[in-house]
Design a protein around this motif. Sequence first.
Motif, PDB file in Angstrom:
ATOM      1  N   ASP A   7       0.811  -1.212   0.000  1.00 13.28           N
ATOM      2  CA  ASP A   7       0.000   0.000   0.000  1.00 13.28           C
ATOM      3  C   ASP A   7       0.847   1.266   0.000  1.00 13.28           C
ATOM      4  OD1 ASP A   7      -2.365  -1.292  -0.147  1.00 13.28           O
ATOM      5  OD2 ASP A   7      -2.888  -1.112   1.983  1.00 13.28           O
ATOM      6  N   GLU A  11       0.538   4.229  -2.768  1.00 11.80           N
ATOM      7  CA  GLU A  11       0.238   5.620  -2.437  1.00 11.80           C
ATOM      8  C   GLU A  11       1.318   6.558  -2.970  1.00 11.80           C
ATOM      9  OE1 GLU A  11      -0.252   5.436   1.763  1.00 11.80           O
ATOM     10  OE2 GLU A  11      -2.359   4.841   1.655  1.00 11.80           O
ATOM     11  N   ARG A  76      -5.938  11.812  -6.673  1.00 10.82           N
ATOM     12  CA  ARG A  76      -5.135  10.797  -5.992  1.00 10.82           C
ATOM     13  C   ARG A  76      -5.993   9.598  -5.592  1.00 10.82           C
ATOM     14  NH1 ARG A  76      -3.605   9.109  -1.076  1.00 10.82           N
ATOM     15  NH2 ARG A  76      -1.402   8.563  -0.798  1.00 10.82           N
ATOM     16  N   ARG A  77      -7.174   9.871  -5.045  1.00 11.03           N
ATOM     17  CA  ARG A  77      -8.074   8.794  -4.643  1.00 11.03           C
ATOM     18  C   ARG A  77      -8.512   7.976  -5.843  1.00 11.03           C
ATOM     19  NH1 ARG A  77     -10.628   8.857   0.173  1.00 11.03           N
ATOM     20  NH2 ARG A  77     -12.504   7.979  -0.770  1.00 11.03           N
ATOM     21  N   LEU A  80      -5.623   5.773  -7.003  1.00  8.14           N
ATOM     22  CA  LEU A  80      -5.451   4.638  -6.102  1.00  8.14           C
ATOM     23  C   LEU A  80      -6.498   3.569  -6.362  1.00  8.14           C
ATOM     24  CD1 LEU A  80      -4.526   6.229  -2.659  1.00  8.14           C
ATOM     25  CD2 LEU A  80      -3.191   4.575  -3.946  1.00  8.14           C
ATOM     26  N   ASP A 379      -8.183  13.907   2.696  1.00  4.88           N
ATOM     27  CA  ASP A 379      -8.889  12.641   2.462  1.00  4.88           C
ATOM     28  C   ASP A 379     -10.221  12.629   3.213  1.00  4.88           C
ATOM     29  OD1 ASP A 379      -6.826  11.767   0.920  1.00  4.88           O
ATOM     30  OD2 ASP A 379      -5.959  10.433   2.425  1.00  4.88           O
ATOM     31  N   ARG A 444      -3.278   4.996   7.678  1.00  8.35           N
ATOM     32  CA  ARG A 444      -3.130   5.519   6.320  1.00  8.35           C
ATOM     33  C   ARG A 444      -1.688   5.935   6.075  1.00  8.35           C
ATOM     34  NH1 ARG A 444      -8.076   5.763   4.520  1.00  8.35           N
ATOM     35  NH2 ARG A 444      -7.544   6.910   2.641  1.00  8.35           N
ATOM     36  N   TYR A 445      -1.256   5.763   4.835  1.00  7.02           N
ATOM     37  CA  TYR A 445       0.128   6.039   4.442  1.00  7.02           C
ATOM     38  C   TYR A 445       1.104   5.246   5.307  1.00  7.02           C
ATOM     39  CZ  TYR A 445      -2.357   9.829   2.206  1.00  7.02           C
ATOM     40  OH  TYR A 445      -3.262  10.544   1.474  1.00  7.02           O
TER      41      TYR A 445
END
Length: 789
Positions: A7, A11, A76-77, A80, A379, A444-445
């Motif tokens: 992931d 990202e 970006r979303r 992904l 986000d 996240r990230y």
Amino acid sequence: MGERVDDGELERLADEAVDVLVWGLGSPSWTDWVAVRAEFVVWFARRGLDAYGQDLATFNGGRGTSPSMAQMALWRRQLLEGIRRSSNPMATDELRALIERFGPNALLAPKDGALLDTGRATSLPPLPEPTGGDHLDFRSGTFNGQFVGVQHVSNTYAAPLPGDAEPGPLDWPLAKDIEPRTHGVRPTRRVKGLPALPPHVRRDQDGTVNSALEQASSEGGLVVVLGPAYAGKSRTALAAMAQALPDHRVFAPAQHEDLRRLPALLRGRTERCVVWLDDLDDHLGPGGLEPRLLAQLTGLEAVVLATMREEAYEKYVGTSAKGRLLSLAQLVELPRVWGRAERRRAEETDDPRLTEAARESGPEGVATYLAIGPRLWTDWQLAPNRQRHPRAYALVRAAIDLARCGLKGPLPQDLLVKVHEGYGIVGLERESLEDAWEWAGRKRYGVLRTLRCDGGENGPFADVLPYFVHTAEQDETFPPVAEWVWGHALEVARAHPAAYDVENVAAGARASYLREAEAGNASAMHALGLLEESLGEREKAEFCFRQAAEAGQPGSAGRLGRLLVERGESREAEPFLELAAEAGDGDAATLLAKLLLERAEGWLRTGAEVGNPEAAHRLGDVLLGKGDVDEADEYYDYAASVGYTEVALSTGMWHLLHNRRERAEVWLERAAKDGSEQAGYLQRQSRRRPEPLANTVKYFSFTDGYPLDIAHHGVVLEKQGHLDEAREQYEKAHESGDSYGAYRLATLLEKQDKPDEATTWYRKAADMGHPAALKALAERAPTPDTVKE
């Protein structure tokens, strides 16, 4: 091809693709931005995401165009989503190809989406036309003023360039003038009146990096700042470069740029140079840095400064040419966790972003907090779009607002569930609570969570990332905390005074309510009145309620009426109570009825005293309802003595209460013959035989929905002699909150000659406020004489 990646890498790939979109759609070249947009639209179509491609196709680029942060986050979303689809394993490879094809020089692709000027151009010599159709040649032109462009170094131009000016070190910026955001440092929250980035905070490893650069300056070589993602590697390396090598020229190639021409450019030059390779693994492919090229650069006393993530280092170290290259580097490891001294240095700065991060960031570190916070915020704000995660958005909003109210630290999840439904977010029903908690609590990230969810002795809790609270507090456009949220906060703070600062929450609520009330919000004025009343400020509460009631708030009218009654001003209270009662306020209606009944009794007495028989009759009914049976009889008797026949029903009922059935029958017969249906009914009931006790037991045994009958059932069982069963009912009644059950059990135990146990139950009933229990305990209290005995 199509190899699965984790992931974090996905990202990162999406970030790079967004950078390409930002650069391409803002390119001064019409051909470039059209090509970038078209290729990405096709990429989305191959993923089955035509709607995303259509959205992108509507974005008009061109010179000076800067997508908003929200638009970048949305891209970006979407990217992904496209590369995570299991049915499209080639998505990542195709996206990398697009990045390589259209990727700008990192110097011209800042992460906040703004294209920067590189300086003033000079007349450059013509170059051969590039073979690909993706780029336009600008070198043959003369440009006046500032320009935006991308400089690529390629082995295509290995031969010396004709002309009197050749691009090289003189065109590169000095290390002391480098803008960090255009060279890999991620943006953080913007604060009005402050620079885009907080000042660099000296890390414990800064001295080691400086020493390595000073050594490399005299000998040449490779220095790598190594560490986990979001540890602050780029900021630390750039700060060290600016300090140790301030007058060196800096060359910052784009990802996967061909570096083989560098030695030819540097040879014979007197300028000292630094090659900046942020994320070194992106510069290790064909045409990238390798041992022989490093040796050439070292011979020219050029410094190569790079950053690298730990996972990339572990992947390449000890393997082939890439591993040999890393073995030649001076490595400086930079941890993500900040030490106590580092945090203290951050707190001592004048930048609130640093002081906040030093105080609030945990083991993830200050740099991570500053870099990832803005991404998580964006986000989250995009979560409700297209009905994605609306419930998760609302849960986080509830946590933010409650924290802004002063409820710092973990919050009960059931409280967040209760509050989040009040925002009116559309589409909550489309997302389950389970899915919402999962999204909000997901790491996240690879480093931070929006909500940290955990269990507890009193139920699960959730703690919002402090970055969100501070951002909401400093964002003038973020909605203020609604008054109903303050109400929840006050309720929770009062219920858990050990966990929350009640005074602080109350002070915040007062300021918020007052601000809204002064703006003409009558509901806020009502809320302020409730707060002042709860704090014992009755005069302030009365003022607030009066203002709100006059503005049309029926709830305030009811509260004001009650305060006036308690102060002895019942007549003034009546119109306010009536206003509230007409709006459906049951408490106000009841209180108003009691006041009117008291007034009615007074006027009926006046009428009776001057000999009005109807007044005497009605007064008797009032007194009988109050339980003043003997006084009621006096007024009934007077009405009858003057021949007022309407008193017959009331007189018959009075005799029934005294078990004078024959007398009652006479009066009820008169009333029935006069047309009173109630009298006839009472006649029939009085003629029935007494009900067997067994029927009474059966009647009280059905207690569902009738909590008082639990103790009543025990009473009739006790009368039947079923003492153990009676005790069970009394205990059950006590558990349901009926003090009478505890009292009855105490009397039963006393009859059974168990005084100590009886006292215990008298005390339980007394603690619940039962009058007879309180009296019994008072009678049992030891006197001085009994103590002496």
